[in-house]
Design an enzyme around this catalytic site. Structure first.
Site, PDB file in Angstrom:
ATOM      1  NE  ARG A   1      21.041 -28.048 -11.330  1.00 29.46           N
ATOM      2  CZ  ARG A   1      20.397 -28.898 -10.509  1.00 29.46           C
ATOM      3  NH1 ARG A   1      20.369 -28.658  -9.213  1.00 29.46           N
ATOM      4  NH2 ARG A   1      19.789 -29.964 -10.983  1.00 29.46           N
TER       5      ARG A   1
ATOM      6  CD  GLU B   1      -1.307  -2.386   2.041  1.00 31.27           C
ATOM      7  OE1 GLU B   1      -0.065  -2.544   2.019  1.00 31.27           O
ATOM      8  OE2 GLU B   1      -2.064  -3.149   2.651  1.00 31.27           O
TER       9      GLU B   1
END
Ligand SMILES: NC(=O)c1ccc[n+]([C@@H]2O[C@H](COP(=O)([O-])OP(=O)(O)OC[C@H]3O[C@@H](n4cnc5c(N)ncnc54)[C@H](OP(=O)(O)O)[C@@H]3O)[C@@H](O)[C@H]2O)c1
Length: 382
Positions: free
Chosen positions: A217, A60
């Site tokens: 990976r 916010e």
């Protein structure tokens, strides 16, 4: 006119956008929830934000900063109820009030009993109109914060069980060969999931047979954090020369052991840099539940469990799987001795089988992924 308290059609679209923004932070936001926020004025988006991690601005205030002076009289749409407490950052409710926001749309309420509805109350007391999403919109908002909401409600991580099987439901040949059942696209997606999770786990049978590293990976963007590697290992028999143990000082490894684990095995693993959690239970559902509790205490909110068949079956039978991801490869392995994807007692009746209601189905190269939830995300409005 839309009755007060419910989002308009336009706000529902903005909430979907806020959900997309929230997902950008998955993988580096825990132990905080993934949250997104959009600010609109006169039908135009004037600011967007999402929470990027602990100690960083919440969604916010990030959206408020992006909107600048345009927040006066604007509508803020956020996936989660704005917080009313001071943690590592100040309360979002204060920032919302100070920005002169006129209306707030909340995707889902705070999951914690003690703070649930407080943000809404503070905003309403300050004269701000508040609408709370329901139905599919609320489900969507809960889904983006599902690891946090699950952990907040149960103290355990959200468990996603992933398996890759042949058309005949096998995960290895009769000789034990497993590489590769699924194709490169499915394997790449698993690496993405590993990068987005707090933990990646396997049973000791898989750790022993495959000697995996369980790292993410070739993932783009590169993971911000390395998921903790977890082994469900009742007897603490993980080999000291395994890749997991050998790399434990660089990327954390937690071994979940049971009451029957030999103390010298536990000590040897600890001496090698492995974090060993010794539970009271020795096997079965209690062992798994205790292990997940131990991970929850380490603020692990999500875990991808990559099998094997014994642990997969035990987790399913214990009803500890929140999400199921099943890759089906277009191959038939055959053979009476080739292991099935799930071991254990299994269902007596088809009606008792674990079923993904309305699974999402995706094509991954030549493979097919079925993915979905076995349990709803906690935190629905009772
Ligand atoms: N295709 C795939 O998706 C996939 C995925 C993973 C593995 N695999 C293959 O599956 C094979 C290994 O299968 P697996 O079933 O032996 O491995 P597993 O499920 O990884 O491990 C089995 C072991 O986990 C321990 N365990 C932990 N919690 C348990 C519980 N609640 N109930 C029972 N046992 C529990 C037991 O150890 P103790 O014996 O010490 O009690 C058990 O022997 C390998 O060939 C591997 O390559 C395939």
């Amino acid at each position: 006119m839309t009755p007060a308290g419910r989002p308009t059609a336009a706000e529902r679209t903005l909430l979907a956008r806020a959900c997309d923004l929230a997902l950008r932070a998955r993988g580096h936001v825990s132990p905080n929830p993934a949250v997104g926020a959009v600010i609109a004025r006169d039908g135009e988006v004037v600011g967007e934000g999402w929470h990027t991690g602990p100690g960083k601005p919440h969604a916010e205030p990030a959206a408020i900063a992006a909107a600048g002076a345009a927040t006066r009289g604007a509508t803020l749409v956020c996936t989660l109820e704005p917080c009313s407490h001071t943690g590592r950052t100040g309360p979002c409710t204060e920032a919302v009030i100070a920005a002169g926001i006129a209306r707030v749309v909340v995707g889902t309420l705070d999951p914690l009993e003690r703070t649930r509805g407080q943000g809404v109350k503070i905003l309403t007391d300050a004269g701000i109109e508040v609408a709370i999403a329901d139905g599919e919109d609320a489900d969507h908002a809960r889904e983006v914060a599902s690891p946090f909401l699950t952990w907040a409600a149960t103290g355990r991580p959200e468990v996603m069980l992933k398996m890759a099987a042949s058309l005949d439901g096998r995960v290895a040949t009769r000789t034990g060969n497993t590489r590769w059942i699924s194709g490169p696209e499915a394997r790449a997606l698993v690496h993405r999931w590993r990068a987005d999770m707090d933990a990646v786990g396997v049973g000791i049978g898989t750790a022993d047979a495959d000697d995996p590293s369980l790292t993410a990976r070739d993932v783009d963007p590169a993971p911000v954090r390395r998921a903790t590697r977890v082994v469900f290992d009742p007897h603490a028999r993980l080999r000291l020369d395994s890749v997991l143990v050998q790399t434990a000082r660089d990327i954390p490894v937690v071994v979940l052991a049971g009451s029957l684990a030999a103390p010298e095995r536990v000590d040897a693993l600890r001496a090698a840099g492995v974090d060993v959690e010794v539970g009271q239970a020795d096997h079965g559902a209690a062992f798994l539940a205790e292990g997940l509790d131990a991970l929850g205490r380490r603020e692990i909110q999500s875990i991808l469990v990559e099998g094997g068949p014994t642990v997969a079956g035990a987790l399913l039978e214990a009803h500890l799987v929140d999400r199921l991801a099943w890759v089906v490869a277009p191959i038939v392995i055959g053979g009476d001795g080739a292991p099935a994807a799930v071991r254990g007692v299994g269902a007596d009746q088809i009606a008792d089988a674990a079923r993904i209601p309305a699974p999402r189905v995706e094509r991954l190269g030549d493979d097919v992924l079925l993915i979905g939830r076995l349990r709803p995300v906690p935190g629905g409005i009772a």
